[in-house]
Design a protein around this motif. Structure first.
Motif, PDB file in Angstrom:
ATOM      1  N   GLU A 102      19.382  -0.605   4.517  1.00  0.00           N
ATOM      2  CA  GLU A 102      19.066   0.725   5.058  1.00  0.00           C
ATOM      3  C   GLU A 102      18.638   1.669   3.929  1.00  0.00           C
ATOM      4  O   GLU A 102      17.658   2.420   4.051  1.00  0.00           O
ATOM      5  CB  GLU A 102      20.280   1.294   5.810  1.00  0.00           C
ATOM      6  N   ILE A 103      19.346   1.592   2.802  1.00  0.00           N
ATOM      7  CA  ILE A 103      19.005   2.462   1.659  1.00  0.00           C
ATOM      8  C   ILE A 103      17.660   2.050   1.065  1.00  0.00           C
ATOM      9  O   ILE A 103      16.819   2.889   0.731  1.00  0.00           O
ATOM     10  CB  ILE A 103      20.128   2.399   0.590  1.00  0.00           C
ATOM     11  N   VAL A 104      17.451   0.751   0.939  1.00  0.00           N
ATOM     12  CA  VAL A 104      16.194   0.245   0.353  1.00  0.00           C
ATOM     13  C   VAL A 104      15.009   0.648   1.217  1.00  0.00           C
ATOM     14  O   VAL A 104      13.967   1.077   0.718  1.00  0.00           O
ATOM     15  CB  VAL A 104      16.273  -1.299   0.177  1.00  0.00           C
ATOM     16  N   LYS A 105      15.168   0.558   2.529  1.00  0.00           N
ATOM     17  CA  LYS A 105      14.052   0.927   3.423  1.00  0.00           C
ATOM     18  C   LYS A 105      13.735   2.410   3.305  1.00  0.00           C
ATOM     19  O   LYS A 105      12.586   2.823   3.399  1.00  0.00           O
ATOM     20  CB  LYS A 105      14.410   0.586   4.870  1.00  0.00           C
ATOM     21  N   GLU A 106      14.771   3.194   3.086  1.00  0.00           N
ATOM     22  CA  GLU A 106      14.553   4.635   2.980  1.00  0.00           C
ATOM     23  C   GLU A 106      13.895   5.004   1.646  1.00  0.00           C
ATOM     24  O   GLU A 106      12.970   5.815   1.591  1.00  0.00           O
ATOM     25  CB  GLU A 106      15.908   5.356   3.107  1.00  0.00           C
ATOM     26  N   CYS A 107      14.347   4.364   0.556  1.00  0.00           N
ATOM     27  CA  CYS A 107      13.909   4.804  -0.789  1.00  0.00           C
ATOM     28  C   CYS A 107      12.805   3.942  -1.373  1.00  0.00           C
ATOM     29  O   CYS A 107      12.184   4.343  -2.349  1.00  0.00           O
ATOM     30  CB  CYS A 107      15.105   4.814  -1.739  1.00  0.00           C
ATOM     31  N   ARG A 108      12.570   2.778  -0.863  1.00  0.00           N
ATOM     32  CA  ARG A 108      11.458   1.905  -1.241  1.00  0.00           C
ATOM     33  C   ARG A 108      11.329   1.641  -2.741  1.00  0.00           C
ATOM     34  O   ARG A 108      10.380   2.073  -3.390  1.00  0.00           O
ATOM     35  CB  ARG A 108      10.137   2.463  -0.690  1.00  0.00           C
TER      36      ARG A 108
ATOM     37  N   GLN B  21       0.851  -1.185   0.000  1.00  0.00           N
ATOM     38  CA  GLN B  21       0.000   0.000   0.000  1.00  0.00           C
ATOM     39  C   GLN B  21       0.893   1.243   0.000  1.00  0.00           C
ATOM     40  O   GLN B  21       0.527   2.279  -0.496  1.00  0.00           O
ATOM     41  CB  GLN B  21      -0.892   0.069   1.252  1.00  0.00           C
ATOM     42  N   GLU B  22       2.090   1.099   0.611  1.00  0.00           N
ATOM     43  CA  GLU B  22       2.996   2.252   0.642  1.00  0.00           C
ATOM     44  C   GLU B  22       3.607   2.419  -0.742  1.00  0.00           C
ATOM     45  O   GLU B  22       3.852   1.445  -1.435  1.00  0.00           O
ATOM     46  CB  GLU B  22       4.106   1.999   1.660  1.00  0.00           C
ATOM     47  N   LYS B  23       3.871   3.644  -1.122  1.00  0.00           N
ATOM     48  CA  LYS B  23       4.345   3.936  -2.470  1.00  0.00           C
ATOM     49  C   LYS B  23       5.765   3.379  -2.653  1.00  0.00           C
ATOM     50  O   LYS B  23       6.655   3.639  -1.853  1.00  0.00           O
ATOM     51  CB  LYS B  23       4.324   5.457  -2.652  1.00  0.00           C
ATOM     52  N   THR B  24       5.938   2.602  -3.708  1.00  0.00           N
ATOM     53  CA  THR B  24       7.270   2.114  -4.057  1.00  0.00           C
ATOM     54  C   THR B  24       7.512   2.444  -5.514  1.00  0.00           C
ATOM     55  O   THR B  24       6.592   2.391  -6.320  1.00  0.00           O
ATOM     56  CB  THR B  24       7.382   0.591  -3.871  1.00  0.00           C
ATOM     57  N   THR B  25       8.734   2.775  -5.852  1.00  0.00           N
ATOM     58  CA  THR B  25       9.017   3.076  -7.264  1.00  0.00           C
ATOM     59  C   THR B  25      10.488   2.830  -7.595  1.00  0.00           C
ATOM     60  O   THR B  25      11.358   2.960  -6.739  1.00  0.00           O
ATOM     61  CB  THR B  25       8.616   4.531  -7.621  1.00  0.00           C
ATOM     62  N   GLY B  26      10.726   2.453  -8.838  1.00  0.00           N
ATOM     63  CA  GLY B  26      12.093   2.255  -9.314  1.00  0.00           C
ATOM     64  C   GLY B  26      12.454   0.792  -9.476  1.00  0.00           C
ATOM     65  O   GLY B  26      12.103  -0.040  -8.650  1.00  0.00           O
TER      66      GLY B  26
ATOM     67  N   LYS C 105       5.428 -14.742  -8.572  1.00  0.00           N
ATOM     68  CA  LYS C 105       5.122 -13.322  -8.342  1.00  0.00           C
ATOM     69  C   LYS C 105       5.240 -13.019  -6.851  1.00  0.00           C
ATOM     70  O   LYS C 105       5.074 -13.903  -6.025  1.00  0.00           O
ATOM     71  CB  LYS C 105       3.693 -13.008  -8.788  1.00  0.00           C
ATOM     72  N   THR C 106       5.463 -11.778  -6.538  1.00  0.00           N
ATOM     73  CA  THR C 106       5.527 -11.333  -5.143  1.00  0.00           C
ATOM     74  C   THR C 106       4.458 -10.255  -4.970  1.00  0.00           C
ATOM     75  O   THR C 106       4.759  -9.065  -5.069  1.00  0.00           O
ATOM     76  CB  THR C 106       6.927 -10.756  -4.822  1.00  0.00           C
ATOM     77  N   PRO C 107       3.196 -10.652  -4.748  1.00  0.00           N
ATOM     78  CA  PRO C 107       2.140  -9.637  -4.729  1.00  0.00           C
ATOM     79  C   PRO C 107       2.079  -8.815  -3.446  1.00  0.00           C
ATOM     80  O   PRO C 107       1.574  -7.697  -3.455  1.00  0.00           O
ATOM     81  CB  PRO C 107       0.860 -10.451  -4.911  1.00  0.00           C
ATOM     82  N   HIS C 108       2.577  -9.357  -2.327  1.00  0.00           N
ATOM     83  CA  HIS C 108       2.295  -8.695  -1.041  1.00  0.00           C
ATOM     84  C   HIS C 108       3.464  -7.954  -0.420  1.00  0.00           C
ATOM     85  O   HIS C 108       3.282  -7.252   0.558  1.00  0.00           O
ATOM     86  CB  HIS C 108       1.791  -9.747  -0.037  1.00  0.00           C
ATOM     87  N   CYS C 109       4.658  -8.171  -0.910  1.00  0.00           N
ATOM     88  CA  CYS C 109       5.818  -7.579  -0.245  1.00  0.00           C
ATOM     89  C   CYS C 109       6.636  -6.760  -1.232  1.00  0.00           C
ATOM     90  O   CYS C 109       6.611  -7.002  -2.424  1.00  0.00           O
ATOM     91  CB  CYS C 109       6.708  -8.666   0.348  1.00  0.00           C
ATOM     92  N   ARG C 110       7.361  -5.809  -0.707  1.00  0.00           N
ATOM     93  CA  ARG C 110       8.241  -4.981  -1.527  1.00  0.00           C
ATOM     94  C   ARG C 110       9.582  -4.828  -0.821  1.00  0.00           C
ATOM     95  O   ARG C 110       9.609  -4.744   0.395  1.00  0.00           O
ATOM     96  CB  ARG C 110       7.624  -3.594  -1.752  1.00  0.00           C
TER      97      ARG C 110
END
Ligand SMILES: Cc1cc2nc3c(=O)[nH]c(=O)nc-3n(C[C@H](O)[C@H](O)[C@H](O)COP(=O)(O)OP(=O)(O)OC[C@H]3O[C@@H](n4cnc5c(N)ncnc54)[C@H](O)[C@@H]3O)c2cc1C
Ligand code: SF4
Ligand code: SF4
Length: 395
Positions: A156-162, A71-76, A221-226
């Protein structure tokens, strides 16, 4: 009676008619019958076949609720940059090529994450291979490759930039690192993908890889996690052209939360004397199979390899026969290579071996058995004994 109350697969007893179709559809024999079907959690793989085959919709698999639900915005579409000495590992360039295709379909950007020490110059290289943004973290504690430290820095970087997607090379380093990162991020990871694509309907990453010994191709597929995480072996994807005119935005990360793992101290580093670590970079590779039979013939092949600037690899049967080191095994459970030229000597060409040489540009097979499957994938064949071929070549 099996206690499976906390297991993710449930039987809805008010719907179950006791028809038994679920047990018939389970390839793992995980279902046995009392009055109702009972699922053995220690055997069940949660494949879902029984759920699909139940006419009464009496079986249900829980969908996990995870802290990183999308639900949280992820991009890239991100690529984890791997280095070899002072250069980018070939697999990183290959992943950047695939990331560009995926990013275009998602209308997102290709980004790279680069952690280490004294590696800032490589940000330009990542740009030259298509990264629009490079997330760079440099710390003295990251100079040597310590999996735990690298994983914490990247996480740490991934958690920050999602990012939406994170691709990693399934190299000797990448394998452990990707699994560790996936665990820290509470997300899934499909290892050793041979193809990646985007599902146009859902926008999900399709992580495609052989399963069950190569007998079927699974799309995961990974539908629920990012992020959606996948690793790909070197030599499978095609690297884009290097274009120095391309530039990237460089984002430096100070990693305020980073702490190196105090339990681990690097005492010394020794180069892998077998050459297993550099096999993926070799332009010419000679593959030794069980048909080579003796150490003397292996030595002659090594002499030939030195003469023509080739690396030496082998089949699993050659490893089991003690002809070659396990780190040099090529194939499904070994390394995947993509040399300009692969010379298979005494190799029958079973699918588990040829899976590792699919990226080779030209294949020459030396094998006295003209019916051996290696001749179906070889560009040139020489139907002679290895010893005779070497003598003809003056070795
Ligand atoms: C799950 C799984 C994973 C696997 N992973 C891998 C993997 O990663 N890599 C891999 O290689 N295998 C793998 N295997 C094993 C694979 O199935 C084959 O058994 C293996 O590749 C066979 O190796 P080979 O071709 O050297 O031996 P063989 O199949 O025994 O072939 C030997 C060949 O040598 C020829 N020959 C005989 N005498 C001579 C001579 N004097 N000169 C030249 N040629 C001669 C014969 O004609 C024959 O074709 C895996 C198997 C399984 C089940
Ligand atoms: S297939 Fe469905 S209805 Fe039939 S026994 Fe299994 S759970 Fe019950
Ligand atoms: S989910 Fe798959 S493995 Fe588990 S009981 Fe059903 S069919 Fe068997």
């Amino acid at each position: 009676m099996i206690d499976n109350t906390s297991f993710a697969l449930h039987v809805l007893k008010d719907r179950c008619t006791g028809c038994g179709l679920c047990a018939d559809s389970c390839a793992y024999n995980a279902i046995r019958f009392d009055e109702y079907p009972e699922i053995d959690p220690s055997v069940c793989r949660l494949c879902g076949s029984c759920v699909q085959n139940c006419p009464a919709e009496a079986l249900q698999i829980d969908t996990p609720d995870t802290p990183t639900a999308p639900q949280e915005k992820t991009t890239g579409v991100w690529v984890l940059a791997e280095t070899v000495g002072n250069a980018l590992a070939p697999v990183t360039k290959e992943l950047l090529g695939k990331a560009a295709v995926l990013a275009e379909k998602l209308h997102q950007d290709v980004e790279a994450v680069l952690v280490g020490y004294g590696i800032a110059a490589l940000a330009d290289e990542l740009a030259a291979y298509g990264a629009k943004r490079v997330h760079l973290a440099e710390k003295a504690e990251l100079a040597a490759f310590v999996e735990e430290n690298q994983a914490h820095a990247v996480v740490e970087i991934v958690k920050e930039c999602r990012p939406e997607i994170l691709l990693v090379g399934a190299t000797q380093r990448g394998r452990g690192l990707s699994a560790r990162m996936a665990a820290l991020l509470h997300t899934g990871l499909t290892a050793d993908c041979t193809e990646l694509d985007i599902d146009t309907a859902s926008g999900l990453l399709l992580q495609i890889r052989p399963a069950f010994g190569g007998n079927l191709i699974a799309t995961i597929k990974t539908p629920h996690c990012r992020p959606q995480m996948a690793s790909v072996r070197p030599g499978i994807m095609k690297a884009p052209e290097r274009r120095t005119s391309l530039k990237a935005e460089i984002i430096r990360h100070e990693l305020p939360g980073f702490e190196s793992d105090k339990r681990i101290r690097l005492i010394t580093e020794t180069a892998d004397a077998t050459g297993g670590g550099t096999l993926g970079n070799s332009r010419i590779v000679i593959g030794i199979g069980r048909g080579v039979k003796s150490k003397e013939t292996v030595d002659r092949i090594r002499q030939w390899a030195t003469r023509i600037g080739a690396a030496v690899a082998g089949s699993r049967a050659a490893v089991e026969a003690g002809l070659i080191d396990a780190r040099l095994q090529v194939g499904q459970t070994g390394q995947a290579i993509a040399p300009e030229l692969y010379i298979a000597i005494g190799i029958s060409g079973q699918i588990q071996h040829t899976a590792g040489i699919a990226g080779a540009k030209t294949i020459i097979a030396i094998n006295p058995d003209r019916t051996a499957p290696i001749f179906h994938v070889a560009d040139y064949g020489w139907a002679v004994q290895a010893e005779e071929a070497l003598s003809e070549l003056g070795i």
